[in-house]
Design a protein around this motif. Structure first.
Motif, PDB file in Angstrom:
ATOM      1  N   CYS A   1      -2.693  -2.328  -4.894  1.00 55.88           N
ATOM      2  CA  CYS A   1      -2.612  -2.273  -3.421  1.00 55.88           C
ATOM      3  C   CYS A   1      -3.478  -3.317  -2.745  1.00 55.88           C
ATOM      4  O   CYS A   1      -2.990  -4.136  -1.980  1.00 55.88           O
ATOM      5  CB  CYS A   1      -2.959  -0.870  -2.941  1.00 55.88           C
ATOM      6  SG  CYS A   1      -1.618   0.274  -3.317  1.00 55.88           S
ATOM      7  N   HIS A   2      -4.798  -3.328  -3.021  1.00 56.59           N
ATOM      8  CA  HIS A   2      -5.662  -4.324  -2.375  1.00 56.59           C
ATOM      9  C   HIS A   2      -6.528  -5.059  -3.392  1.00 56.59           C
ATOM     10  O   HIS A   2      -7.513  -5.696  -3.026  1.00 56.59           O
ATOM     11  CB  HIS A   2      -6.555  -3.667  -1.314  1.00 56.59           C
ATOM     12  CG  HIS A   2      -5.824  -2.739  -0.398  1.00 56.59           C
ATOM     13  ND1 HIS A   2      -5.850  -1.377  -0.554  1.00 56.59           N
ATOM     14  CD2 HIS A   2      -5.030  -2.999   0.652  1.00 56.59           C
ATOM     15  CE1 HIS A   2      -5.086  -0.820   0.386  1.00 56.59           C
ATOM     16  NE2 HIS A   2      -4.584  -1.775   1.125  1.00 56.59           N
ATOM     17  N   GLY A   3      -6.208  -4.904  -4.688  1.00 62.57           N
ATOM     18  CA  GLY A   3      -6.816  -5.773  -5.695  1.00 62.57           C
ATOM     19  C   GLY A   3      -8.159  -5.356  -6.257  1.00 62.57           C
ATOM     20  O   GLY A   3      -8.810  -6.152  -6.922  1.00 62.57           O
ATOM     21  N   SER A   4      -8.609  -4.108  -6.042  1.00 64.69           N
ATOM     22  CA  SER A   4      -9.872  -3.696  -6.677  1.00 64.69           C
ATOM     23  C   SER A   4      -9.715  -3.738  -8.192  1.00 64.69           C
ATOM     24  O   SER A   4      -8.625  -3.495  -8.723  1.00 64.69           O
ATOM     25  CB  SER A   4     -10.232  -2.264  -6.271  1.00 64.69           C
ATOM     26  OG  SER A   4     -10.584  -2.238  -4.923  1.00 64.69           O
TER      27      SER A   4
ATOM     28  N   HIS B   1     -10.668   3.123  -3.602  1.00 70.19           N
ATOM     29  CA  HIS B   1     -10.569   2.535  -2.254  1.00 70.19           C
ATOM     30  C   HIS B   1      -9.661   3.403  -1.382  1.00 70.19           C
ATOM     31  O   HIS B   1     -10.132   4.048  -0.457  1.00 70.19           O
ATOM     32  CB  HIS B   1     -10.047   1.095  -2.338  1.00 70.19           C
ATOM     33  CG  HIS B   1      -9.866   0.451  -0.992  1.00 70.19           C
ATOM     34  ND1 HIS B   1      -8.709  -0.195  -0.631  1.00 70.19           N
ATOM     35  CD2 HIS B   1     -10.700   0.366   0.074  1.00 70.19           C
ATOM     36  CE1 HIS B   1      -8.846  -0.663   0.601  1.00 70.19           C
ATOM     37  NE2 HIS B   1     -10.040  -0.336   1.050  1.00 70.19           N
ATOM     38  N   MET B   2      -8.349   3.468  -1.714  1.00 67.53           N
ATOM     39  CA  MET B   2      -7.456   4.278  -0.884  1.00 67.53           C
ATOM     40  C   MET B   2      -6.430   5.028  -1.718  1.00 67.53           C
ATOM     41  O   MET B   2      -5.350   5.380  -1.228  1.00 67.53           O
ATOM     42  CB  MET B   2      -6.759   3.405   0.156  1.00 67.53           C
ATOM     43  CG  MET B   2      -7.699   2.966   1.280  1.00 67.53           C
ATOM     44  SD  MET B   2      -7.036   1.653   2.320  1.00 67.53           S
ATOM     45  CE  MET B   2      -5.914   2.572   3.330  1.00 67.53           C
ATOM     46  N   GLY B   3      -6.749   5.241  -2.997  1.00 69.75           N
ATOM     47  CA  GLY B   3      -5.972   6.192  -3.780  1.00 69.75           C
ATOM     48  C   GLY B   3      -4.740   5.698  -4.494  1.00 69.75           C
ATOM     49  O   GLY B   3      -4.003   6.506  -5.076  1.00 69.75           O
ATOM     50  N   CYS B   4      -4.443   4.390  -4.521  1.00 69.13           N
ATOM     51  CA  CYS B   4      -3.305   3.925  -5.325  1.00 69.13           C
ATOM     52  C   CYS B   4      -3.632   4.102  -6.808  1.00 69.13           C
ATOM     53  O   CYS B   4      -4.805   4.183  -7.173  1.00 69.13           O
ATOM     54  CB  CYS B   4      -3.027   2.449  -5.068  1.00 69.13           C
ATOM     55  SG  CYS B   4      -2.360   2.143  -3.430  1.00 69.13           S
TER      56      CYS B   4
ATOM     57  N   TYR C   1       0.814  -1.203   0.000  1.00 73.91           N
ATOM     58  CA  TYR C   1       0.000   0.000   0.000  1.00 73.91           C
ATOM     59  C   TYR C   1       0.856   1.266   0.000  1.00 73.91           C
ATOM     60  O   TYR C   1       0.822   2.032  -0.959  1.00 73.91           O
ATOM     61  CB  TYR C   1      -1.028  -0.005   1.130  1.00 73.91           C
ATOM     62  CG  TYR C   1      -1.766   1.313   1.188  1.00 73.91           C
ATOM     63  CD1 TYR C   1      -2.565   1.707   0.116  1.00 73.91           C
ATOM     64  CD2 TYR C   1      -1.600   2.181   2.245  1.00 73.91           C
ATOM     65  CE1 TYR C   1      -3.210   2.927   0.110  1.00 73.91           C
ATOM     66  CE2 TYR C   1      -2.245   3.403   2.251  1.00 73.91           C
ATOM     67  CZ  TYR C   1      -3.042   3.775   1.186  1.00 73.91           C
ATOM     68  OH  TYR C   1      -3.666   4.991   1.181  1.00 73.91           O
TER      69      TYR C   1
ATOM     70  N   CYS D   1      -7.418   4.841  -7.567  1.00 76.85           N
ATOM     71  CA  CYS D   1      -8.362   3.828  -7.075  1.00 76.85           C
ATOM     72  C   CYS D   1      -9.240   4.462  -6.007  1.00 76.85           C
ATOM     73  O   CYS D   1      -8.752   5.163  -5.112  1.00 76.85           O
ATOM     74  CB  CYS D   1      -7.571   2.655  -6.506  1.00 76.85           C
ATOM     75  SG  CYS D   1      -8.607   1.445  -5.689  1.00 76.85           S
TER      76      CYS D   1
ATOM     77  N   CYS E   1      -6.043  -2.650  -9.303  1.00 78.04           N
ATOM     78  CA  CYS E   1      -5.276  -1.886  -8.316  1.00 78.04           C
ATOM     79  C   CYS E   1      -4.226  -2.775  -7.635  1.00 78.04           C
ATOM     80  O   CYS E   1      -4.565  -3.832  -7.102  1.00 78.04           O
ATOM     81  CB  CYS E   1      -6.213  -1.295  -7.270  1.00 78.04           C
ATOM     82  SG  CYS E   1      -5.293  -0.350  -6.057  1.00 78.04           S
TER      83      CYS E   1
ATOM     84  N   PRO F   1     -11.920  -4.297  -2.788  1.00 77.31           N
ATOM     85  CA  PRO F   1     -12.705  -3.562  -1.810  1.00 77.31           C
ATOM     86  C   PRO F   1     -13.293  -2.225  -2.267  1.00 77.31           C
ATOM     87  O   PRO F   1     -14.158  -1.689  -1.575  1.00 77.31           O
ATOM     88  CB  PRO F   1     -11.730  -3.312  -0.658  1.00 77.31           C
ATOM     89  CG  PRO F   1     -10.379  -3.369  -1.285  1.00 77.31           C
ATOM     90  CD  PRO F   1     -10.489  -4.362  -2.400  1.00 77.31           C
TER      91      PRO F   1
HETATM   92  S1  FES Z   1      -6.172   1.364  -2.894  1.00 81.15           S
HETATM   93 FE1  FES Z   1      -6.964   0.248  -4.542  1.00 81.15          FE
HETATM   94  S2  FES Z   1      -7.752  -1.522  -3.676  1.00 81.15           S
HETATM   95 FE2  FES Z   1      -7.023  -0.410  -1.988  1.00 81.15          FE
END
Ligand code: FES
Ligand SMILES: Cc1cc2nc3c(=O)[nH]c(=O)nc-3n(C[C@H](O)[C@H](O)[C@H](O)COP(=O)(O)OP(=O)(O)OC[C@H]3O[C@@H](n4cnc5c(N)ncnc54)[C@H](O)[C@@H]3O)c2cc1C
Length: 521
Positions: free
Chosen positions: A494-497, A476-479, A423, A474, A492, A509
């Motif tokens: 970072c967490h696979g979105s 979710h949290m901006g990656c 992340y 993204c 994504c 997520p």
């Molecule tokens: S920042 Fe993209 S899935 Fe978490």
């Protein structure tokens, strides 16, 4: 520049058809979109194997149930599987014993066997025509090379441990098809997954359950308990989240984020192709490569279909995903030289730091099931059984073992830290990288991350030359998302979105779409 002119001088890429074998070989049922308020006892979110098994077992028990899916039934990972039914976990039995002790390791494998037996009983009770068959499974050396992976002794030890724990296993010195040493396990299974899930869906509706497609859960309220779907309100007593990657639902955002941070989505690839009848035995095969390959057949009347998978990588972290499929095709052709590849696809498996799934109540009145690794058909089925016990207030022998609130073990802590380092790394690294290409450089069928009007953009040009430009952040949290050239999705790291080329969420997520950027001149 005029778009029509741009189109003239561009050569379109031929898009790869990534429809899974299962969806072309089964006639899906269609279900309505929710368009009015509703009241049910239990809301099930997600119509993959986890959600459908849960709903089926609940309606059998006389509960009132509605299943909601943002897409179509079995369209996501349950429809992208290779459909091995096995107790053999991705993490070796010896490793489970080291981490959890003999009793709990046995319990993990027992969960798989119990699920296979439950699937068989459902197939029989509902007369689902899905080619369910008990077959043996082989954990074998790569290319049958006895000297790799600790030699034959490693397989002998794994088989002895399984026998010692009470499973029907044997060491085989020269296994069929691949050759070389293997640990063999009896009473594993295989089925045609779309036909099975279609049969489950039919049985749910016949027994009074409701299924709604194109009906995304947009939010939830604890008091009075309800979920929001397509702008309508569904009042309920309990919620079962069967979304593979958990959404927030009734939980707090921080509790959900804590659970999501323990989950690492990996993309796995599969090819399927025609081979001669009997060329590959009717069995399940897994080698010990890292990432490992998996293989089985699906019989047809005049031929067999070999289903071969592997090449896993963390979602969003491979730069040329078509290369994964190409390597897989080459490996499959190395095993069966005459194979005629007809299907190629990919999907996600979700890993946890300690190798066990998270199944249970995560917040009052909400149950979640995730982190199945490569055993989602069995763990998804078991989740349905556990959800019913949770709703009916019955004891369940796997409750504490798979408790979503369990602490990360000391062995899992390092994996947890390693997976979560993605992340901050990708969040900072990609945003700092200079990618100042013009949108004119994006070819038909291609996606690129580039600098656009002072921000990072995800630009895709379709085969007709029409450009879509979305924010690359993204939701979710901006990656920064990355282009997946096989599936034509934005993934994504970072967490696979995952998002489609219009920005719509395909997998969490993330719950919000990628926003379109202004393209006016
Ligand atoms: S920042 Fe993209 S899935 Fe978490
Ligand atoms: C290539 C590959 C090979 C595999 N091989 C095997 C194998 O051989 N054996 C095995 O046991 N497992 C295997 N797996 C794993 C297994 O397929 C999955 O773990 C399992 O299918 C997950 O099932 P599920 O029902 O939990 O999730 P899914 O099937 O992904 O279903 C979740 C559903 O939730 C819906 N959803 C999400 N958010 C919302 C929302 N907000 N509102 C409404 N709906 C929502 C989605 O649209 C989706 O339909 C494999 C997976 C892959 C990708």
């Amino acid at each position: 520049m005029d778009r029509a002119v741009k189109r003239d001088r561009r050569q379109a890429f031929t898009p790869l058809n990534t429809t899974p074998f299962w969806s072309t070989a089964a006639e899906p049922h269609r279900f309505p979109r929710l368009d009015r308020d509703l009241q049910v006892e239990i809301v099930v979110v997600g119509a993959g194997i986890t959600g459908l098994t849960t709903a089926y077992l609940l309606v059998l028990g006389g509960h009132s149930v509605a299943v909601f899916d943002r897409g179509r039934v079995a369209e996501r990972d349950s429809g992208h599987t290779s459909a091995h039914l096995t107790m053999v976990s991705d993490r070796r039995l010896s490793s489970l014993v080291r981490s959890w002790g003999r009793d709990r390791a046995r319990s993990v494998w027992d969960a798989g066997l119990t699920a296979i037996e439950r699937i068989e009983s459902i197939v029989r009770a509902e007369q689902i025509d899905c080619d369910f068959q008990y077959v043996p499974g082989y954990l074998h050396a790569v290319d049958g090379d006895a000297e790799r992976d600790g030699g034959p002794k490693a397989f002998e030890d794994e088989a002895s441990l399984a026998i010692d724990l009470g499973f029907d296993a044997a060491f085989v010195n020269d296994m069929p098809f691949i050759g070389g040493p293997a640990a063999a396990f009896e009473r594993q299974g295989r089925l045609h997954v779309s036909r099975y899930l279609s049969g489950l869906a039919r049985a749910i509706v016949e027994r009074g359950g409701r299924i709604f497609e194109h009906s995304e859960i947009e939010g939830a309220e604890a008091k009075p308990r309800s979920v929001r779907v397509n702008g309508k309100t569904v009042s309920c007593d309990r919620v079962v989240l069967a979304t593979h990657m958990p959404i927030v639902g009734l939980a707090s955002k921080s509790d959900t984020a804590r659970l999501q941070s323990k989950l690492a989505p990996y993309t796995s690839y599969v090819v399927a192709g025609r081979i001669g009848k009997g060329e590959v035995p009717d069995a399940l095969f897994w080698d010990t490569a890292d990432p490992y390959h998996y293989c089985r057949i699906q019989p047809a009347s005049s031929h067999d279909v070999m289903i071969f998978g592997g090449e896993d990588h963390k979602t969003g972290q491979a730069s040329h995903t078509a290369g994964c499929l190409k390597r897989l095709e080459e490996t499959a052709a190395g095993l069966v030289p005459g194979i005629d590849i007809t299907h190629r696809w990919s999907g996600q498996v979700i890993e946890t730091p300690d190798g066990l799934p998270y199944i249970g109540e995560i917040t009052p009145c909400q149950f979640t099931a995730t982190g199945f690794s490569g055993n989602g058909l069995t763990f998804g089925t078991l989740s349905g059984m556990m959800a019913v016990d949770w709703i009916e207030g019955k004891a369940n022998e796997w409750r504490s073992l798979f408790d979503p609130g369990r602490r990360v073990t000391s062995g899992g802590a390092w994996i947890y830290l390693k997976e979560n380092a993605d992340y901050p790394l990708y969040r900072v690294r990609d945003w700092l990288q200079e990618k100042a290409r013009s949108v004119d450089a994006v070819q038909p069928g291609e996606g690129q991350i580039l600098e656009y009007r002072g921000t990072k953009a995800a630009a895709f040009r379709d085969d007709q030359g029409v450009l879509s430009i979305l924010s690359a952040a993204c939701t979710h949290m901006g990656c920064l998302v990355a282009w997946n050239d096989t599936e034509r999705t934005w993934d994504c790291p970072c967490h696979g979105s995952r998002f489609d080329t219009n920005g719509r969420v395909l997998a969490g997520p993330a719950t919000e779409p990628l926003s379109p950027l202004d393209q006016s001149e």
